[in-house]
Design an enzyme around this catalytic site. Sequence first.
Site, PDB file in Angstrom:
ATOM      1  N   LYS A  48      42.708  25.520  44.404  1.00 40.83           N
ATOM      2  CA  LYS A  48      43.508  25.953  43.269  1.00 40.83           C
ATOM      3  C   LYS A  48      44.279  24.761  42.724  1.00 40.83           C
ATOM      4  O   LYS A  48      45.125  24.185  43.404  1.00 40.83           O
ATOM      5  CB  LYS A  48      44.483  27.061  43.703  1.00 40.83           C
ATOM      6  CG  LYS A  48      45.161  27.772  42.546  1.00 40.83           C
ATOM      7  CD  LYS A  48      46.034  28.913  43.052  1.00 40.83           C
ATOM      8  CE  LYS A  48      46.749  29.595  41.893  1.00 40.83           C
ATOM      9  NZ  LYS A  48      47.696  30.632  42.353  1.00 40.83           N
ATOM     10  N   SER A 106      50.700  37.749  45.175  1.00 40.92           N
ATOM     11  CA  SER A 106      51.027  36.481  45.823  1.00 40.92           C
ATOM     12  C   SER A 106      52.535  36.275  45.822  1.00 40.92           C
ATOM     13  O   SER A 106      53.201  36.548  44.818  1.00 40.92           O
ATOM     14  CB  SER A 106      50.359  35.308  45.088  1.00 40.92           C
ATOM     15  OG  SER A 106      48.956  35.428  45.118  1.00 40.92           O
ATOM     16  N   ARG A 148      36.970  36.323  42.178  1.00 43.56           N
ATOM     17  CA  ARG A 148      37.890  35.431  41.463  1.00 43.56           C
ATOM     18  C   ARG A 148      37.054  34.445  40.646  1.00 43.56           C
ATOM     19  O   ARG A 148      36.665  33.384  41.133  1.00 43.56           O
ATOM     20  CB  ARG A 148      38.808  34.696  42.444  1.00 43.56           C
ATOM     21  CG  ARG A 148      39.826  33.768  41.775  1.00 43.56           C
ATOM     22  CD  ARG A 148      40.677  33.060  42.843  1.00 43.56           C
ATOM     23  NE  ARG A 148      41.717  32.226  42.256  1.00 43.56           N
ATOM     24  CZ  ARG A 148      41.556  30.964  41.871  1.00 43.56           C
ATOM     25  NH1 ARG A 148      40.363  30.369  42.003  1.00 43.56           N
ATOM     26  NH2 ARG A 148      42.551  30.281  41.350  1.00 43.56           N
TER      27      ARG A 148
END
Length: 219
Positions: free
Chosen positions: A146, A117, A46
């Site tokens: 995040k 998600s 990521r």
Amino acid sequence: MERIRDDYLRELLRVYFIMGSPNCYQASEAVLEAAIQGGITLFQFREKGKGCLQGEEKLRLAQRLQTICKSYNIPFIVNDDIELALEIDADGVHIGQEDEPADAVRIKIGHKILGVSAHNLTEAEKAIAAGADYLGIGPIYPTTTKEDAKAAQGISFLKELRQTGIDIPLVGIGGITASNASPVIRAGADGVSVITAISHAEDPKAAARLLREAVLAGI
């Protein structure tokens, strides 16, 4: 390549490490190798956030990390970047609700692993119908990794999904550490996904080992 079996995927999700270069205090390659040696079962690349790599540099890092994963037989998942995943022949992709629709991604990637998600029952059911192999549920606990993360919802949604009869593999994410991982498993998750619990640790290998122990204790 056939569609991945649920029982195998549940094992892969036990200790799911997510990481990119902005998350690491040490070299990304060293962190990943230590985490694998400590017992992670799945890895997601990521590369997002302040200072993240772009273009050729991102591609080269992905390839280096993928090589490490292959040497230890750890599946390599790419977050969001479908084109990158296809270019390097990654084992799968993970997408959020703001990314490309899951059914469109499924068509592009074929039988590769598809994680989605989900933050409520509607999103979960839609993702399953679109061909998701597993769902990422969270944030379970408060997280600062995040920036646009939704409010933490604890383990209640995990319990709701299982009580509703949804049996797709689930992984909890958001603020999870070795000290709070076991309740996530007992609530219905097959595993936990973490970023900073490993990537910010002085000893990523030891951090991964403690997480694995906590997960197994919750089963």
